[in-house]
Design a protein around this motif. Structure first.
Motif, mmCIF file in Angstrom:
data_model
loop_
_atom_site.group_PDB
_atom_site.id
_atom_site.type_symbol
_atom_site.label_atom_id
_atom_site.label_comp_id
_atom_site.label_asym_id
_atom_site.label_seq_id
_atom_site.Cartn_x
_atom_site.Cartn_y
_atom_site.Cartn_z
ATOM 1 N N TRP A 74 23.300 36.533 24.160
ATOM 2 C CA TRP A 74 22.182 35.694 23.745
ATOM 3 C C TRP A 74 21.738 34.790 24.880
ATOM 4 N N ARG A 75 20.502 34.326 24.793
ATOM 5 C CA ARG A 75 19.918 33.510 25.856
ATOM 6 C C ARG A 75 20.687 32.210 26.054
ATOM 7 N N ARG A 76 20.890 31.858 27.314
ATOM 8 C CA ARG A 76 21.417 30.531 27.627
ATOM 9 C C ARG A 76 20.317 29.475 27.538
ATOM 10 N N SER A 77 19.097 29.890 27.913
ATOM 11 C CA SER A 77 17.958 28.973 27.840
ATOM 12 C C SER A 77 16.698 29.785 27.601
ATOM 13 N N TYR A 78 15.651 29.092 27.124
ATOM 14 C CA TYR A 78 14.365 29.738 26.861
ATOM 15 C C TYR A 78 13.259 28.743 27.169
ATOM 16 N N GLN A 79 12.364 29.174 28.055
ATOM 17 C CA GLN A 79 11.252 28.314 28.472
ATOM 18 C C GLN A 79 11.750 26.947 28.933
ATOM 19 N N GLY A 80 12.832 26.991 29.699
ATOM 20 C CA GLY A 80 13.352 25.764 30.286
ATOM 21 C C GLY A 80 14.194 24.910 29.361
ATOM 22 N N ARG A 81 14.382 25.350 28.138
ATOM 23 C CA ARG A 81 15.170 24.576 27.185
ATOM 24 C C ARG A 81 16.474 25.305 26.874
ATOM 25 N N PRO A 82 17.594 24.577 26.733
ATOM 26 C CA PRO A 82 18.865 25.235 26.417
ATOM 27 C C PRO A 82 18.828 25.877 25.032
ATOM 28 N N SER A 99 24.704 32.114 25.648
ATOM 29 C CA SER A 99 24.462 30.909 24.858
ATOM 30 C C SER A 99 25.767 30.159 24.601
ATOM 31 N N PRO A 100 25.822 28.859 24.915
ATOM 32 C CA PRO A 100 27.039 28.083 24.605
ATOM 33 C C PRO A 100 27.175 27.877 23.102
ATOM 34 N N VAL A 101 28.385 28.038 22.600
ATOM 35 C CA VAL A 101 28.649 27.912 21.162
ATOM 36 C C VAL A 101 29.084 26.486 20.856
ATOM 37 N N ALA A 102 28.416 25.884 19.889
ATOM 38 C CA ALA A 102 28.746 24.515 19.479
ATOM 39 C C ALA A 102 30.122 24.486 18.816
ATOM 40 N N GLY A 103 30.571 23.270 18.461
ATOM 41 C CA GLY A 103 31.850 23.128 17.781
ATOM 42 C C GLY A 103 33.026 23.418 18.678
ATOM 43 N N GLY A 104 32.878 23.125 19.971
ATOM 44 C CA GLY A 104 33.956 23.406 20.895
ATOM 45 C C GLY A 104 34.136 24.874 21.197
ATOM 46 N N GLY A 105 33.092 25.662 20.978
ATOM 47 C CA GLY A 105 33.166 27.091 21.278
ATOM 48 C C GLY A 105 33.560 27.959 20.107
ATOM 49 N N ARG A 106 33.589 27.373 18.894
ATOM 50 C CA ARG A 106 33.962 28.175 17.724
ATOM 51 C C ARG A 106 33.227 27.682 16.486
ATOM 52 N N LEU A 107 32.604 28.625 15.793
ATOM 53 C CA LEU A 107 31.972 28.348 14.509
ATOM 54 C C LEU A 107 32.592 29.275 13.468
ATOM 55 N N ASP A 108 32.968 28.731 12.341
ATOM 56 C CA ASP A 108 33.477 29.529 11.225
ATOM 57 C C ASP A 108 32.380 29.584 10.169
ATOM 58 N N VAL A 109 31.841 30.776 9.960
ATOM 59 C CA VAL A 109 30.614 30.946 9.184
ATOM 60 C C VAL A 109 30.926 31.679 7.886
ATOM 61 N N ARG A 110 30.498 31.111 6.776
ATOM 62 C CA ARG A 110 30.644 31.759 5.479
ATOM 63 C C ARG A 110 29.392 32.567 5.155
ATOM 64 N N VAL A 111 29.612 33.804 4.698
ATOM 65 C CA VAL A 111 28.499 34.632 4.234
ATOM 66 C C VAL A 111 28.901 35.263 2.909
ATOM 67 N N PRO A 112 27.977 35.418 1.967
ATOM 68 C CA PRO A 112 28.328 35.964 0.652
ATOM 69 C C PRO A 112 28.901 37.373 0.728
ATOM 70 N N GLU A 113 28.520 38.128 1.791
ATOM 71 C CA GLU A 113 28.947 39.518 1.898
ATOM 72 C C GLU A 113 30.398 39.671 2.354
ATOM 73 N N TRP A 114 31.069 38.570 2.648
ATOM 74 C CA TRP A 114 32.439 38.644 3.145
ATOM 75 C C TRP A 114 33.286 37.604 2.425
ATOM 76 N N GLU A 115 34.501 37.982 2.032
ATOM 77 C CA GLU A 115 35.323 37.098 1.210
ATOM 78 C C GLU A 115 35.921 35.939 1.993
ATOM 79 N N ARG A 116 35.948 36.054 3.340
ATOM 80 C CA ARG A 116 36.467 34.964 4.145
ATOM 81 C C ARG A 116 35.375 34.483 5.095
ATOM 82 N N THR A 117 35.739 34.095 6.306
ATOM 83 C CA THR A 117 34.742 33.607 7.251
ATOM 84 C C THR A 117 34.538 34.618 8.368
#
Length: 225
Positions: A103-111, A162-180
């Protein structure tokens, strides 16, 4: 074993060739009025970026401790998707299904950081959450084909660029998966996997059994059935 990014690289070449095929297309492209070819070329570039991300992930995975088994570019019989990487830790307690994103690190000069906005994954201003949902569905389908409980599979997305927020880790819940679904920055990938329970140590019989099941069930993508 096929190299990481092989199928996406081949698809990129196919799209480039399709965009450039034919004398009349060449004339229209020279005139700058062939919108379809521009779309094909853009799709080819996305495939090339995807292949590069998979290759970068493969290089990182070579740093895992001894005992890990790593597969690249596997097909799932009866399903219309492939898996970038499939990993089995030495403990054999489960299977990590790993998807590479470039994914992009920046776009049109913006992170363009990867963040959660109201529970949805964004890369900068772009909502990328459907990609997370789709991936969760792929992992669920893979569990069904392997004949194991869905809870034995751990879905992980590694983001390059693209730098990942949350110290480099996001735990994402989605209805299609029973965990994260775990979304990791590239620099957190190896330490996270090696630090998980069972991520270090001698290879257990369960790991050998899972490795055999993956080899027997999930062929290389693009290989003959």
């Amino acid at each position: 074993m096929s190299a990481a990014g092989g199928s996406t690289s081949r698809e990129a070449a196919r799209l480039h060739a399709q965009a450039r095929r034919g004398w009349w297309r060449t004339v229209l492209r020279w005139c700058g009025i062939n919108a379809n070819d521009r779309r094909l070329e853009a799709a080819a570039i996305r495939q090339e970026q995807g292949s590069l991300g998979e290759q970068q992930t493969a290089a990182l995975l070579r740093r895992l401790p001894a005992g890990w088994t790593v597969f690249h570019d596997l097909a799932v019989p009866g399903r219309r998707f492939n898996l970038d990487h499939v990993l089995i830790p030495p403990s054999g307690t489960g299977v990590i299904v790993l998807d590479s994103k470039k994914w992009r690190r920046s776009y049109q000069g913006r992170p363009c950081p990867t963040t959660l906005v109201h529970g949805r994954v964004h890369c900068g201003p772009q909502d990328r959450h459907q990609q997370i949902v789709n991936f969760a569905g792929y992992v669920s389908g893979t569990a069904a084909v392997l004949g194991v409980p869905a809870g034995m599979l751990m879905p992980v997305i590694v983001v390059h660029g693209s730098p990942v927020a949350g110290g480099g880790r996001l735990d994402v819940r989605v209805p299609e998966w029973e965990r994260t679904v775990h979304v990791l920055s590239a620099d957190r990938l190896v330490s996270t996997l090696a630090g998980m329970p069972g991520g270090r140590g001698p290879v257990q019989p369960a790991a050998a059994a899972l490795t055999a099941r993956v080899r027997q069930t999930l062929p290389q993508y693009g290989s003959a059935a």
